[in-house]
Design a protein around this motif. Sequence first.
Motif, PDB file in Angstrom:
ATOM      1  N   ARG A   1       0.875  -1.174   0.000  1.00 52.58           N
ATOM      2  CA  ARG A   1       0.000   0.000   0.000  1.00 52.58           C
ATOM      3  C   ARG A   1       0.916   1.228   0.000  1.00 52.58           C
ATOM      4  NH1 ARG A   1      -2.593  -1.660   5.530  1.00 52.58           N
ATOM      5  NH2 ARG A   1      -0.361  -1.862   5.794  1.00 52.58           N
ATOM      6  N   VAL A   2       0.857   1.950  -1.102  1.00 56.02           N
ATOM      7  CA  VAL A   2       1.796   3.063  -1.295  1.00 56.02           C
ATOM      8  C   VAL A   2       1.038   4.389  -1.251  1.00 56.02           C
ATOM      9  CG1 VAL A   2       3.517   4.054  -2.875  1.00 56.02           C
ATOM     10  CG2 VAL A   2       3.214   1.571  -2.789  1.00 56.02           C
ATOM     11  N   GLY A   3       1.659   5.392  -0.644  1.00 62.45           N
ATOM     12  CA  GLY A   3       1.107   6.748  -0.673  1.00 62.45           C
ATOM     13  C   GLY A   3       2.094   7.675  -1.363  1.00 62.45           C
ATOM     14  N   ILE A   4       1.595   8.566  -2.220  1.00 57.35           N
ATOM     15  CA  ILE A   4       2.456   9.595  -2.832  1.00 57.35           C
ATOM     16  C   ILE A   4       1.908  10.951  -2.402  1.00 57.35           C
ATOM     17  CG2 ILE A   4       3.228  10.678  -4.979  1.00 57.35           C
ATOM     18  CD1 ILE A   4       3.068   8.029  -6.387  1.00 57.35           C
ATOM     19  N   ILE A   5       2.751  11.752  -1.779  1.00 58.84           N
ATOM     20  CA  ILE A   5       2.351  13.133  -1.451  1.00 58.84           C
ATOM     21  C   ILE A   5       2.974  14.044  -2.503  1.00 58.84           C
ATOM     22  CG2 ILE A   5       2.404  15.002   0.241  1.00 58.84           C
ATOM     23  CD1 ILE A   5       2.700  12.974   2.448  1.00 58.84           C
ATOM     24  N   GLY A   6       2.137  14.788  -3.204  1.00 61.42           N
ATOM     25  CA  GLY A   6       2.672  15.728  -4.192  1.00 61.42           C
ATOM     26  C   GLY A   6       2.293  15.335  -5.601  1.00 61.42           C
ATOM     27  N   THR A   7       1.842  16.329  -6.357  1.00 62.42           N
ATOM     28  CA  THR A   7       1.418  16.076  -7.732  1.00 62.42           C
ATOM     29  C   THR A   7       2.057  17.095  -8.682  1.00 62.42           C
ATOM     30  OG1 THR A   7      -0.573  17.380  -7.300  1.00 62.42           O
ATOM     31  CG2 THR A   7      -0.785  14.993  -7.102  1.00 62.42           C
ATOM     32  N   GLY A   8       3.363  17.317  -8.509  1.00 63.48           N
ATOM     33  CA  GLY A   8       4.133  18.081  -9.494  1.00 63.48           C
ATOM     34  C   GLY A   8       4.647  17.090 -10.540  1.00 63.48           C
ATOM     35  N   SER A   9       5.679  17.483 -11.275  1.00 61.84           N
ATOM     36  CA  SER A   9       6.213  16.608 -12.335  1.00 61.84           C
ATOM     37  C   SER A   9       6.567  15.228 -11.804  1.00 61.84           C
ATOM     38  CB  SER A   9       7.482  17.211 -12.935  1.00 61.84           C
ATOM     39  OG  SER A   9       7.251  18.475 -13.436  1.00 61.84           O
ATOM     40  N   SER A  10       7.228  15.192 -10.649  1.00 59.19           N
ATOM     41  CA  SER A  10       7.715  13.905 -10.135  1.00 59.19           C
ATOM     42  C   SER A  10       6.556  13.011  -9.712  1.00 59.19           C
ATOM     43  CB  SER A  10       8.656  14.127  -8.945  1.00 59.19           C
ATOM     44  OG  SER A  10       9.659  15.052  -9.273  1.00 59.19           O
ATOM     45  N   GLY A  11       5.588  13.585  -8.980  1.00 63.20           N
ATOM     46  CA  GLY A  11       4.427  12.797  -8.559  1.00 63.20           C
ATOM     47  C   GLY A  11       3.636  12.310  -9.762  1.00 63.20           C
ATOM     48  N   ILE A  12       3.473  13.175 -10.742  1.00 61.57           N
ATOM     49  CA  ILE A  12       2.660  12.823 -11.918  1.00 61.57           C
ATOM     50  C   ILE A  12       3.367  11.781 -12.788  1.00 61.57           C
ATOM     51  CG2 ILE A  12       1.852  13.799 -14.119  1.00 61.57           C
ATOM     52  CD1 ILE A  12       0.740  16.148 -12.491  1.00 61.57           C
ATOM     53  N   GLN A  13       4.688  11.865 -12.879  1.00 60.36           N
ATOM     54  CA  GLN A  13       5.402  10.841 -13.650  1.00 60.36           C
ATOM     55  C   GLN A  13       5.389   9.495 -12.927  1.00 60.36           C
ATOM     56  OE1 GLN A  13       9.344  12.487 -14.542  1.00 60.36           O
ATOM     57  NE2 GLN A  13       8.672  13.018 -16.591  1.00 60.36           N
ATOM     58  N   SER A  14       5.489   9.511 -11.614  1.00 61.01           N
ATOM     59  CA  SER A  14       5.605   8.225 -10.908  1.00 61.01           C
ATOM     60  C   SER A  14       4.248   7.556 -10.659  1.00 61.01           C
ATOM     61  CB  SER A  14       6.394   8.379  -9.605  1.00 61.01           C
ATOM     62  OG  SER A  14       5.975   9.470  -8.877  1.00 61.01           O
ATOM     63  N   THR A  15       3.175   8.334 -10.573  1.00 61.15           N
ATOM     64  CA  THR A  15       1.860   7.762 -10.224  1.00 61.15           C
ATOM     65  C   THR A  15       1.440   6.583 -11.125  1.00 61.15           C
ATOM     66  OG1 THR A  15       1.049   9.680  -9.043  1.00 61.15           O
ATOM     67  CG2 THR A  15      -0.619   8.353 -10.149  1.00 61.15           C
ATOM     68  N   PRO A  16       1.438   6.719 -12.460  1.00 60.48           N
ATOM     69  CA  PRO A  16       0.981   5.583 -13.275  1.00 60.48           C
ATOM     70  C   PRO A  16       1.862   4.349 -13.116  1.00 60.48           C
ATOM     71  CG  PRO A  16       1.131   7.586 -14.603  1.00 60.48           C
ATOM     72  CD  PRO A  16       1.785   7.886 -13.298  1.00 60.48           C
ATOM     73  N   VAL A  17       3.162   4.562 -12.923  1.00 55.45           N
ATOM     74  CA  VAL A  17       4.088   3.426 -12.824  1.00 55.45           C
ATOM     75  C   VAL A  17       3.891   2.695 -11.500  1.00 55.45           C
ATOM     76  CG1 VAL A  17       6.517   2.729 -12.954  1.00 55.45           C
ATOM     77  CG2 VAL A  17       5.734   4.727 -14.227  1.00 55.45           C
ATOM     78  N   VAL A  18       3.773   3.453 -10.426  1.00 53.89           N
ATOM     79  CA  VAL A  18       3.563   2.831  -9.107  1.00 53.89           C
ATOM     80  C   VAL A  18       2.214   2.107  -9.099  1.00 53.89           C
ATOM     81  CG1 VAL A  18       3.291   3.280  -6.638  1.00 53.89           C
ATOM     82  CG2 VAL A  18       5.009   4.548  -7.946  1.00 53.89           C
ATOM     83  N   ALA A  19       1.190   2.746  -9.685  1.00 49.61           N
ATOM     84  CA  ALA A  19      -0.156   2.159  -9.675  1.00 49.61           C
ATOM     85  C   ALA A  19      -0.198   0.797 -10.368  1.00 49.61           C
ATOM     86  CB  ALA A  19      -1.139   3.117 -10.348  1.00 49.61           C
ATOM     87  N   ARG A  20       0.626   0.642 -11.384  1.00 43.48           N
ATOM     88  CA  ARG A  20       0.626  -0.633 -12.127  1.00 43.48           C
ATOM     89  C   ARG A  20       1.049  -1.804 -11.247  1.00 43.48           C
ATOM     90  NH1 ARG A  20       2.218   2.304 -16.788  1.00 43.48           N
ATOM     91  NH2 ARG A  20       4.444   2.002 -16.443  1.00 43.48           N
ATOM     92  N   ASP A  21       1.952  -1.545 -10.285  1.00 41.80           N
ATOM     93  CA  ASP A  21       2.521  -2.647  -9.489  1.00 41.80           C
ATOM     94  C   ASP A  21       1.975  -2.729  -8.074  1.00 41.80           C
ATOM     95  OD1 ASP A  21       4.049  -3.443 -11.541  1.00 41.80           O
ATOM     96  OD2 ASP A  21       5.936  -2.596 -10.816  1.00 41.80           O
ATOM     97  N   ALA A  22       1.646  -1.598  -7.497  1.00 38.23           N
ATOM     98  CA  ALA A  22       1.278  -1.594  -6.073  1.00 38.23           C
ATOM     99  C   ALA A  22      -0.055  -2.291  -5.840  1.00 38.23           C
ATOM    100  CB  ALA A  22       1.200  -0.142  -5.588  1.00 38.23           C
ATOM    101  N   ALA A  23      -0.220  -2.809  -4.614  1.00 35.70           N
ATOM    102  CA  ALA A  23      -1.534  -3.361  -4.263  1.00 35.70           C
ATOM    103  C   ALA A  23      -2.547  -2.219  -4.229  1.00 35.70           C
ATOM    104  CB  ALA A  23      -1.450  -4.043  -2.895  1.00 35.70           C
ATOM    105  N   HIS A  24      -2.105  -1.093  -3.668  1.00 39.66           N
ATOM    106  CA  HIS A  24      -2.992   0.062  -3.608  1.00 39.66           C
ATOM    107  C   HIS A  24      -2.158   1.339  -3.594  1.00 39.66           C
ATOM    108  CE1 HIS A  24      -5.879   2.987  -2.085  1.00 39.66           C
ATOM    109  NE2 HIS A  24      -6.755   2.221  -2.723  1.00 39.66           N
ATOM    110  N   LEU A  25      -2.656   2.351  -4.268  1.00 38.89           N
ATOM    111  CA  LEU A  25      -1.959   3.644  -4.285  1.00 38.89           C
ATOM    112  C   LEU A  25      -2.917   4.751  -3.856  1.00 38.89           C
ATOM    113  CD1 LEU A  25       0.380   5.602  -5.037  1.00 38.89           C
ATOM    114  CD2 LEU A  25      -0.540   5.628  -7.367  1.00 38.89           C
ATOM    115  N   THR A  26      -2.451   5.562  -2.912  1.00 36.96           N
ATOM    116  CA  THR A  26      -3.203   6.753  -2.520  1.00 36.96           C
ATOM    117  C   THR A  26      -2.392   7.977  -2.926  1.00 36.96           C
ATOM    118  OG1 THR A  26      -4.031   5.569  -0.598  1.00 36.96           O
ATOM    119  CG2 THR A  26      -4.319   7.959  -0.593  1.00 36.96           C
ATOM    120  N   VAL A  27      -3.003   8.844  -3.709  1.00 35.15           N
ATOM    121  CA  VAL A  27      -2.322  10.077  -4.130  1.00 35.15           C
ATOM    122  C   VAL A  27      -2.885  11.225  -3.296  1.00 35.15           C
ATOM    123  CG1 VAL A  27      -1.902  11.668  -6.044  1.00 35.15           C
ATOM    124  CG2 VAL A  27      -1.962   9.201  -6.474  1.00 35.15           C
TER     125      VAL A  27
END
Length: 550
Positions: free
Chosen positions: A188-214
Amino acid sequence: MANTATATRHVTEQFDAVVIGAGFGGMYALHTLREQGLNVRAYDEASGVGGTWYWNRYPGARVDYPGGPFYCYTFSEDLIKEFDWPEKQPDQPTVLRYLNFVADRLDLRGDIELETRITGAVFDEAAQRWEIETSKGTHVRAQFLVCAVGALSATHIPPIPGVDSFKGERYHTGRWPNDKKVVFKGKRVGIIGTGSSGIQSTPVVARDAAHLTVFQRTPQYTVPAGNCPTDQALVAEARADWSKFRHIMLTTPIGAPDVPTTVRACEHTPEQRRDTYEAAWRKGGLGPILVTTYCDILTDKQSNDWLAEFVRDKIRSAVQNPEIARKLLPSYLIATKRQVMDEGYYETFNRDNVNLVDLREDPIIEITADGVRTQSGHHWLDMLIFATGFDAITGALQKINPRGRSGVPLTERWAARFNSYLGVTIPNMPNLFMIHGPESPCVLFNMPLGAELQGDWIRECILHLRKHGIGSIEPAPGVDLAWAKEVEEVANLSLFPRTESWYTGSNIAGKHRQFAVHLGGPAYFARLREVAERGYEGFITEPERSVAAA
Ligand code: N01
């Protein structure tokens, strides 16, 4: 009073110039100064070359600028011909491979000391030399200090209550580990922040993680990257006539190969505008949408609003759940925060394993040992990723905090304003040069190309000093104020200063607000040349002491 505070320390080595940083800027400065016969040493805290591209190895990191043969060193046709870029927007491993290739090809490694942080630098006024200390306890002396410390290298973790109490895996995108593979699977992964880095990593993390909270504070406009294999015909054309391409890059506002349009949005009907935006959207990338659609997106509010509404429509149609789509809709002036591009970001919120927390409606109360508590409840996490950005443009140099005339530290000099002259030098800091410093185009111009142009200017300045027996150079009193006015006037022609962003320093609590980027692009570099041609107008110098004594 002359500052001789370090005179008693044991100096282990002496150089003509010390370069701080071994990214694009530092490597070029080392190369170009060394080519002129100077004795130069570069230092970097990392265990490899690459600077920003060494540290930002988070999932999904890739060049978000016209890449391939355009986001690289441009000074050498050989380098252009010898490195093959597989994709239009190269990923981080490719850019790092390129920088390692350059380090080998230019034989730079012998003059770069890695895993060595510069912990302090003091200007010895009597000796006209910088006394520099490293994290290894060594103490070196150099006439010139070239600070290529990175505009986006001082990572920022916000002071959220309980920030250090999280017991799971914790990362910052800008300090991603290089010694282990981070595994998302089953977590279960959480990402804080939706700038370039958060936006680039979100789709990649979502593909593998059991759950992602942005955890999103400000929704962002992002445009499709349109990444694809490199256009080999374009590469062949660029290699065959590199000077033509370089010339285009040197004359466009952001140093890009996209030739800017001169059409204003109001000259088109709504239907024509939609077709124009659509064509750029389909092509993907920042250049097509920002540079080739309409020339007034960043200067005219109406033009900006039209494009913003086009992107908001795209968000509404990409996201199935209208409530989530609503939360993702940005409202600031598009592109006045660093414009982001993505690979399936908005669509990621259609996945069952992803949820979005809108911090404007549901703020973070604290970070706990097991997750993040927001006003509405607790989010249980195994991993927390801070995509919370940087103390941009000025933070890294302030951390080193060089002491110039009278031993006054930079943080004191910069307490009220990040003042500079030409964005390359700082008042009362003799013989100190910056690459991508405040009040230069830094982050809003092709960064490798900008680093080269500033590196060339620094090299020519140093050669001029040497030729004329000059021991030190620094801005004359007051020129920084005139420069600040110039920077501000250019900025005020645009919509940029109207938005709170890391460009204005407002992402860091307590940092004073100053739009610290020179938006002139090619005009800025022409100013640099003009100052040099006029015999370094606006600078004061002192003769080399040994020469004066002789
Ligand atoms: O950092 P950012 P980044 N609570 O500062 C949020 C370059 N880059 O690492 O907007 C909750 O843009 C903050 O929210 P807000 C590029 O120039 C290039 O993403 O302040 N959230 C924001 O959403 C880029 O612009 C590439 O309201 C908090 C995010 O964290 C620059 O680096 C790739 C918060 C920070 O976004 C920085 O991008 C990546 C808090 N307390 C980056 N504090 C390339 O591909 C902050 N946030 C070349």
